[in-house]
Design an enzyme around this catalytic site. Structure first.
Site, short mmCIF file in Angstrom:
data_model
loop_
_atom_site.label_atom_id
_atom_site.label_comp_id
_atom_site.label_asym_id
_atom_site.label_seq_id
_atom_site.Cartn_x
_atom_site.Cartn_y
_atom_site.Cartn_z
N ASP A 141 0.84 -1.21 0.00
CA ASP A 141 0.00 0.00 0.00
C ASP A 141 0.86 1.25 0.00
O ASP A 141 0.45 2.32 0.48
CB ASP A 141 -0.92 -0.01 1.22
CG ASP A 141 -2.02 1.03 1.11
OD1 ASP A 141 -2.57 1.44 2.16
OD2 ASP A 141 -2.34 1.45 -0.02
N LYS A 144 3.06 3.50 -5.58
CA LYS A 144 2.51 2.51 -6.52
C LYS A 144 3.56 2.03 -7.50
O LYS A 144 3.49 0.91 -7.98
CB LYS A 144 1.29 3.11 -7.23
CG LYS A 144 0.25 3.69 -6.26
CD LYS A 144 -0.05 2.75 -5.06
CE LYS A 144 -0.69 3.48 -3.90
NZ LYS A 144 -0.70 2.69 -2.64
N ASP A 169 -3.17 -2.99 -2.59
CA ASP A 169 -4.21 -1.97 -2.65
C ASP A 169 -4.01 -1.10 -3.90
O ASP A 169 -2.91 -1.03 -4.45
CB ASP A 169 -4.15 -1.09 -1.40
CG ASP A 169 -5.35 -0.15 -1.29
OD1 ASP A 169 -5.21 0.93 -0.68
OD2 ASP A 169 -6.43 -0.48 -1.83
N ASN A 170 -5.07 -0.45 -4.36
CA ASN A 170 -4.99 0.59 -5.40
C ASN A 170 -4.54 0.11 -6.77
O ASN A 170 -3.92 0.87 -7.52
CB ASN A 170 -4.04 1.72 -4.95
CG ASN A 170 -4.37 2.24 -3.59
OD1 ASN A 170 -3.57 2.14 -2.68
ND2 ASN A 170 -5.57 2.79 -3.43
N GLU A 199 -11.31 4.29 -1.45
CA GLU A 199 -11.81 4.60 -0.10
C GLU A 199 -12.64 5.88 -0.08
O GLU A 199 -12.29 6.89 -0.66
CB GLU A 199 -10.64 4.73 0.90
CG GLU A 199 -9.48 5.60 0.48
CD GLU A 199 -8.39 4.83 -0.23
OE1 GLU A 199 -8.68 3.76 -0.81
OE2 GLU A 199 -7.25 5.28 -0.22
O1 LIG Z 1 3.76 5.06 2.35
C1 LIG Z 1 4.60 5.59 1.69
C2 LIG Z 1 4.36 7.00 1.23
S1 LIG Z 1 3.41 6.94 -0.25
C3 LIG Z 1 1.72 6.65 0.24
C4 LIG Z 1 1.20 5.52 -0.61
N1 LIG Z 1 -0.24 5.51 -0.89
C5 LIG Z 1 -0.77 6.28 -1.86
O2 LIG Z 1 -0.10 7.05 -2.54
C6 LIG Z 1 -2.26 6.20 -2.07
C7 LIG Z 1 -2.89 7.17 -2.85
C8 LIG Z 1 -4.29 7.14 -3.06
C9 LIG Z 1 -4.96 8.19 -3.86
C10 LIG Z 1 -4.54 9.53 -3.80
C11 LIG Z 1 -5.17 10.50 -4.56
C12 LIG Z 1 -6.22 10.15 -5.39
F1 LIG Z 1 -6.86 11.11 -6.12
C13 LIG Z 1 -6.64 8.84 -5.48
C14 LIG Z 1 -6.00 7.86 -4.71
C15 LIG Z 1 -5.06 6.12 -2.48
C16 LIG Z 1 -4.43 5.14 -1.73
O3 LIG Z 1 -5.15 4.13 -1.14
C17 LIG Z 1 -3.04 5.16 -1.53
O4 LIG Z 1 -2.48 4.15 -0.79
C18 LIG Z 1 5.90 4.85 1.33
C19 LIG Z 1 6.67 5.26 0.26
C20 LIG Z 1 7.86 4.57 -0.06
C21 LIG Z 1 8.26 3.49 0.70
O5 LIG Z 1 9.42 2.79 0.41
C22 LIG Z 1 7.46 3.08 1.81
O6 LIG Z 1 7.92 2.00 2.54
C23 LIG Z 1 6.30 3.75 2.12
MG LIG Z 2 -3.93 2.55 -0.52
#
Ligand SMILES: O=C(CSCCNC(=O)c1cc(-c2ccc(F)cc2)cc(O)c1O)c1ccc(O)c(O)c1
Ligand SMILES: [Mg+2]
Length: 214
Positions: A141, A144, A169-170, A199
């Site tokens: 999650d 992406k 997810d996603n 969500e």
């Molecule tokens: O967690 C992170 C930071 S990025 C967050 C990821 N999630 C999303 O971007 C995410 C986005 C959306 C979404 C946003 C805007 C919209 F208009 C539509 C959908 C929905 C979701 O359910 C999501 O999960 C991390 C990065 C690097 C690593 O190596 C690590 O271990 C962790």
């Molecule tokens: Mg997500």
């Protein structure tokens, strides 16, 4: 100074949820995101699919990639058997700081190890740092465009065993096209798509469940 969305989400948990009751934490977050402010938690509709897969696997070792505010961390950890371990990786330190407090509010800190840093750096260190041999369940999650490289990395590091379940997810929104292409065409996985919605919205999204064949 301005508060951040994760800080406002934590405030809603502390105001509306009961300490030590994970279900009330999830309810408080879902109500906040439905009525006050959207946030990128897996949410209740996809969350029910997550619950059913976790219950079916009944994992002793779990890896979550992407903690954000800890909603899915709480959701998964609340279903785990007593000595199970959940390791959750979060790249963003501000998200991690909030997630630690949400997980603590739910009373699940003993089941969860939150690790700050990039998945690409930490996956190769899992065995030596945390005494993990293989994961029974992985929830993807995070960024992406990291789903595919991190899945290949987990394969290379021997972190997957015959029967390990990956749940992503996603896969529709925001979308993970390269991951879907790989996992659906690889003979090393048996995949299944669970259609749902992004969500707190009516936009289509879904979860991809993939079982590693060894
Ligand atoms: O967690 C992170 C930071 S990025 C967050 C990821 N999630 C999303 O971007 C995410 C986005 C959306 C979404 C946003 C805007 C919209 F208009 C539509 C959908 C929905 C979701 O359910 C999501 O999960 C991390 C990065 C690097 C690593 O190596 C690590 O271990 C962790
Ligand atoms: Mg997500």
């Amino acid at each position: 100074t301005q508060s951040t969305r994760p800080q406002r989400l934590l405030g809603a948990v502390q105001k509306n949820a009961t300490r030590g009751q994970p279900h009330s934490v999830l309810k408080a977050i879902d109500q906040f995101c439905t009525h006050t402010e959207w946030a990128m938690n897996v949410g209740d509709e996809k969350g029910c699919i997550l619950d059913s897969v976790v219950s079916e696997v009944n994992p002793a070792t779990v890896l979550e990639l992407g903690t954000y505010c800890g909603y899915s961390t709480v959701r998964i950890a609340s279903l785990l058997p007593p000595h199970a371990k959940l390791i959750t990786l979060e790249f963003n330190p501000d998200f991690a700081a909030i997630a630690r407090q949400v997980i603590a509010w739910a009373g699940l800190e003993d089941k969860v190890q939150l690790v700050e840093g990039a998945s690409g750096d930490w996956i190769p260190k899992m065995k030596e740092q945390f005494g993990i041999t293989t994961f029974d369940f992985v929830f993807l999650d995070h960024w992406k465009d990291r789903y595919l490289p991190d899945t290949k990395l987990m394969e290379e590091c021997g972190l997957l065993r015959k029967g390990t379940v990956l749940l992503a997810d996603n896969v529709i929104c925001p979308g993970t096209p390269d991951y879907l292409e790989y996992i659906r065409n690889s003979p090393r996985y048996k995949s299944q798509y669970f259609k749902s919605h992004l969500e707190y919205t009516k936009v289509e999204d879904g979860l991809e469940k993939s079982v590693f064949q060894g």
